[in-house]
Design a protein around this motif. Sequence first.
Motif, PDB file in Angstrom:
ATOM      1  N   LEU A 123       0.826  -1.200   0.000  1.00 35.01           N
ATOM      2  CA  LEU A 123       0.000   0.000   0.000  1.00 35.01           C
ATOM      3  C   LEU A 123       0.863   1.252   0.000  1.00 35.01           C
ATOM      4  O   LEU A 123       1.907   1.302   0.656  1.00 35.01           O
ATOM      5  CB  LEU A 123      -0.903   0.029   1.238  1.00 35.01           C
ATOM      6  N   SER A 124       0.382   2.266  -0.693  1.00 30.64           N
ATOM      7  CA  SER A 124       0.995   3.588  -0.588  1.00 30.64           C
ATOM      8  C   SER A 124       0.478   4.238   0.695  1.00 30.64           C
ATOM      9  O   SER A 124      -0.471   3.733   1.317  1.00 30.64           O
ATOM     10  CB  SER A 124       0.610   4.435  -1.799  1.00 30.64           C
ATOM     11  N   PRO A 125       1.052   5.365   1.114  1.00 30.56           N
ATOM     12  CA  PRO A 125       0.540   6.027   2.328  1.00 30.56           C
ATOM     13  C   PRO A 125      -0.949   6.341   2.233  1.00 30.56           C
ATOM     14  O   PRO A 125      -1.698   6.185   3.207  1.00 30.56           O
ATOM     15  CB  PRO A 125       1.386   7.301   2.414  1.00 30.56           C
ATOM     16  N   GLY A 126      -1.394   6.784   1.049  1.00 32.73           N
ATOM     17  CA  GLY A 126      -2.813   7.082   0.884  1.00 32.73           C
ATOM     18  C   GLY A 126      -3.676   5.843   0.933  1.00 32.73           C
ATOM     19  O   GLY A 126      -4.778   5.861   1.493  1.00 32.73           O
ATOM     20  N   GLY A 127      -3.185   4.757   0.351  1.00 29.92           N
ATOM     21  CA  GLY A 127      -3.936   3.508   0.387  1.00 29.92           C
ATOM     22  C   GLY A 127      -4.113   3.010   1.802  1.00 29.92           C
ATOM     23  O   GLY A 127      -5.200   2.534   2.188  1.00 29.92           O
ATOM     24  N   PHE A 128      -3.044   3.115   2.598  1.00 36.69           N
ATOM     25  CA  PHE A 128      -3.153   2.689   3.996  1.00 36.69           C
ATOM     26  C   PHE A 128      -4.135   3.589   4.747  1.00 36.69           C
ATOM     27  O   PHE A 128      -4.975   3.099   5.515  1.00 36.69           O
ATOM     28  CB  PHE A 128      -1.791   2.737   4.676  1.00 36.69           C
ATOM     29  N   ALA A 129      -4.041   4.903   4.539  1.00 33.26           N
ATOM     30  CA  ALA A 129      -4.933   5.829   5.238  1.00 33.26           C
ATOM     31  C   ALA A 129      -6.389   5.545   4.886  1.00 33.26           C
ATOM     32  O   ALA A 129      -7.275   5.612   5.748  1.00 33.26           O
ATOM     33  CB  ALA A 129      -4.568   7.268   4.877  1.00 33.26           C
ATOM     34  N   PHE A 130      -6.653   5.234   3.618  1.00 34.18           N
ATOM     35  CA  PHE A 130      -8.021   4.934   3.189  1.00 34.18           C
ATOM     36  C   PHE A 130      -8.549   3.692   3.900  1.00 34.18           C
ATOM     37  O   PHE A 130      -9.648   3.711   4.469  1.00 34.18           O
ATOM     38  CB  PHE A 130      -8.047   4.737   1.673  1.00 34.18           C
ATOM     39  N   LEU A 131      -7.774   2.610   3.889  1.00 35.04           N
ATOM     40  CA  LEU A 131      -8.227   1.376   4.524  1.00 35.04           C
ATOM     41  C   LEU A 131      -8.323   1.522   6.038  1.00 35.04           C
ATOM     42  O   LEU A 131      -9.213   0.943   6.670  1.00 35.04           O
ATOM     43  CB  LEU A 131      -7.293   0.230   4.163  1.00 35.04           C
ATOM     44  N   ASP A 132      -7.417   2.285   6.615  1.00 29.20           N
ATOM     45  CA  ASP A 132      -7.461   2.484   8.064  1.00 29.20           C
ATOM     46  C   ASP A 132      -8.731   3.223   8.455  1.00 29.20           C
ATOM     47  O   ASP A 132      -9.367   2.908   9.473  1.00 29.20           O
ATOM     48  CB  ASP A 132      -6.225   3.265   8.513  1.00 29.20           C
ATOM     49  N   ALA A 133      -9.126   4.197   7.643  1.00 27.12           N
ATOM     50  CA  ALA A 133     -10.370   4.918   7.920  1.00 27.12           C
ATOM     51  C   ALA A 133     -11.576   3.987   7.766  1.00 27.12           C
ATOM     52  O   ALA A 133     -12.508   4.031   8.578  1.00 27.12           O
ATOM     53  CB  ALA A 133     -10.492   6.110   6.976  1.00 27.12           C
ATOM     54  N   CYS A 134     -11.561   3.145   6.741  1.00 27.76           N
ATOM     55  CA  CYS A 134     -12.658   2.187   6.571  1.00 27.76           C
ATOM     56  C   CYS A 134     -12.709   1.222   7.755  1.00 27.76           C
ATOM     57  O   CYS A 134     -13.792   0.872   8.240  1.00 27.76           O
ATOM     58  CB  CYS A 134     -12.476   1.408   5.275  1.00 27.76           C
ATOM     59  N   ARG A 135     -11.559   0.806   8.214  1.00 27.33           N
ATOM     60  CA  ARG A 135     -11.496  -0.109   9.356  1.00 27.33           C
ATOM     61  C   ARG A 135     -12.113   0.526  10.596  1.00 27.33           C
ATOM     62  O   ARG A 135     -12.720  -0.163  11.429  1.00 27.33           O
ATOM     63  CB  ARG A 135     -10.038  -0.492   9.634  1.00 27.33           C
ATOM     64  N   GLN A 136     -11.985   1.830  10.716  1.00 24.44           N
ATOM     65  CA  GLN A 136     -12.538   2.537  11.865  1.00 24.44           C
ATOM     66  C   GLN A 136     -14.003   2.907  11.680  1.00 24.44           C
ATOM     67  O   GLN A 136     -14.608   3.528  12.550  1.00 24.44           O
ATOM     68  CB  GLN A 136     -11.721   3.801  12.124  1.00 24.44           C
ATOM     69  N   GLY A 137     -14.581   2.519  10.529  1.00 23.03           N
ATOM     70  CA  GLY A 137     -16.001   2.782  10.302  1.00 23.03           C
ATOM     71  C   GLY A 137     -16.311   4.165   9.790  1.00 23.03           C
ATOM     72  O   GLY A 137     -17.453   4.638   9.907  1.00 23.03           O
ATOM     73  N   GLN A 138     -15.345   4.841   9.181  1.00 21.90           N
ATOM     74  CA  GLN A 138     -15.588   6.182   8.656  1.00 21.90           C
ATOM     75  C   GLN A 138     -16.180   6.093   7.249  1.00 21.90           C
ATOM     76  O   GLN A 138     -15.863   5.180   6.485  1.00 21.90           O
ATOM     77  CB  GLN A 138     -14.291   6.977   8.652  1.00 21.90           C
ATOM     78  N   PRO A 139     -17.048   7.047   6.875  1.00 18.39           N
ATOM     79  CA  PRO A 139     -17.667   7.029   5.543  1.00 18.39           C
ATOM     80  C   PRO A 139     -16.621   7.097   4.429  1.00 18.39           C
ATOM     81  O   PRO A 139     -15.510   7.598   4.621  1.00 18.39           O
ATOM     82  CB  PRO A 139     -18.549   8.279   5.549  1.00 18.39           C
ATOM     83  N   LEU A 140     -17.004   6.631   3.247  1.00 16.73           N
ATOM     84  CA  LEU A 140     -16.076   6.572   2.131  1.00 16.73           C
ATOM     85  C   LEU A 140     -15.508   7.935   1.766  1.00 16.73           C
ATOM     86  O   LEU A 140     -14.315   8.066   1.469  1.00 16.73           O
ATOM     87  CB  LEU A 140     -16.777   5.949   0.926  1.00 16.73           C
ATOM     88  N   ALA A 141     -16.346   8.969   1.774  1.00 15.64           N
ATOM     89  CA  ALA A 141     -15.858  10.303   1.414  1.00 15.64           C
ATOM     90  C   ALA A 141     -14.811  10.787   2.418  1.00 15.64           C
ATOM     91  O   ALA A 141     -13.792  11.387   2.034  1.00 15.64           O
ATOM     92  CB  ALA A 141     -17.019  11.287   1.347  1.00 15.64           C
ATOM     93  N   GLN A 142     -15.043  10.526   3.688  1.00 10.54           N
ATOM     94  CA  GLN A 142     -14.074  10.926   4.705  1.00 10.54           C
ATOM     95  C   GLN A 142     -12.794  10.107   4.569  1.00 10.54           C
ATOM     96  O   GLN A 142     -11.693  10.630   4.726  1.00 10.54           O
ATOM     97  CB  GLN A 142     -14.678  10.749   6.095  1.00 10.54           C
ATOM     98  N   ALA A 143     -12.935   8.837   4.276  1.00 10.02           N
ATOM     99  CA  ALA A 143     -11.766   7.990   4.062  1.00 10.02           C
ATOM    100  C   ALA A 143     -10.957   8.495   2.880  1.00 10.02           C
ATOM    101  O   ALA A 143      -9.715   8.510   2.907  1.00 10.02           O
ATOM    102  CB  ALA A 143     -12.206   6.545   3.834  1.00 10.02           C
ATOM    103  N   ALA A 144     -11.646   8.919   1.820  1.00 11.04           N
ATOM    104  CA  ALA A 144     -10.952   9.462   0.656  1.00 11.04           C
ATOM    105  C   ALA A 144     -10.204  10.742   1.009  1.00 11.04           C
ATOM    106  O   ALA A 144      -9.069  10.959   0.552  1.00 11.04           O
ATOM    107  CB  ALA A 144     -11.954   9.715  -0.466  1.00 11.04           C
ATOM    108  N   GLY A 145     -10.823  11.589   1.818  1.00 10.55           N
ATOM    109  CA  GLY A 145     -10.155  12.818   2.234  1.00 10.55           C
ATOM    110  C   GLY A 145      -8.897  12.541   3.039  1.00 10.55           C
ATOM    111  O   GLY A 145      -7.862  13.213   2.859  1.00 10.55           O
ATOM    112  N   LEU A 146      -8.959  11.555   3.922  1.00 12.44           N
ATOM    113  CA  LEU A 146      -7.788  11.193   4.711  1.00 12.44           C
ATOM    114  C   LEU A 146      -6.694  10.592   3.834  1.00 12.44           C
ATOM    115  O   LEU A 146      -5.501  10.804   4.070  1.00 12.44           O
ATOM    116  CB  LEU A 146      -8.195  10.213   5.807  1.00 12.44           C
ATOM    117  N   ALA A 147      -7.098   9.866   2.803  1.00 10.93           N
ATOM    118  CA  ALA A 147      -6.119   9.296   1.875  1.00 10.93           C
ATOM    119  C   ALA A 147      -5.382  10.408   1.135  1.00 10.93           C
ATOM    120  O   ALA A 147      -4.152  10.358   0.969  1.00 10.93           O
ATOM    121  CB  ALA A 147      -6.817   8.371   0.887  1.00 10.93           C
ATOM    122  N   LEU A 148      -6.113  11.424   0.697  1.00 11.95           N
ATOM    123  CA  LEU A 148      -5.483  12.538  -0.016  1.00 11.95           C
ATOM    124  C   LEU A 148      -4.604  13.370   0.913  1.00 11.95           C
ATOM    125  O   LEU A 148      -3.568  13.896   0.489  1.00 11.95           O
ATOM    126  CB  LEU A 148      -6.561  13.416  -0.648  1.00 11.95           C
TER     127      LEU A 148
END
Length: 257
Positions: A203-228
């Motif tokens: 995973l790239s840093p953004g990929g990890f951040a996206f999956l970590d947010a999903c793991r924590q139950g955050q919405p997809l849009a928020q997960a995308a923002g954290l990835a960026l």
Amino acid sequence: MLDLTRFQDAFAAALAGKDDALIPWWDDAEAGAAGLSVYRNTVAKGCADALVANFPSVAQVTGEAWLAAAAVRFAADHPPARASLLDYGQGFPDWLAQFPPAADMPFLQGLAALDLAWTAAHLAADALSLDAAAFERLDGEAFAATVADLHPSARIAAFDDGLARLWSSLRSAETAPEALELDDAASAVLILRPGLEIEIHHLSPGGFAFLDACRQGQPLAQAAGLALAAEPGLALAPLFATLIAAGAFVRLRPSSD
């Protein structure tokens, strides 16, 4: 039945080092102690063998003899909590970090933690992964209010150095351990079993951040923002497509659930 339970408890205590626990059942203490040592050695060998099997990347770095000796020490303080040894060693990564002979190999803790994650993914519940069609129905509003639950087997980890790449190379056994190096570039990994086989995805840093947010139950849009935020300029569409194709998600649900 009560006497049998008392004996079983005493026997377990004796195996853990409390010799006096079995005295009420011994006619000959000397012969009893000699017999008990056989059981202790058998238990120690079984625990050591299980740890060597459960932590193959550590064994490749240290050698099986070193790991087996460490495993005996670990088992003395952390006996198995249940009969199955398939996932034995839950506390082993942290224990290694405090084990004096491993002081010059601080990376062993991370390798052990990843081996443990591999085992957890291997033993996780089966589940059908979502395909791309499940996500195509999401419009912008739904994307902001929907959570994508990860596959039960999904395990993610990130490191400030190249430990995840080193571990992946050790697990693949494509290169001799002595030829591998631990570089300074950050690394992250997704360990996943969407079918019968474990798959390892870097995973790239953004990929990890996206999956970590999903793991924590955050919405997809928020997960995308954290990835960026973790990786400015990240192309979200290819990342999302890659994760869906890998089988990383099993359920879409409203973020209010």
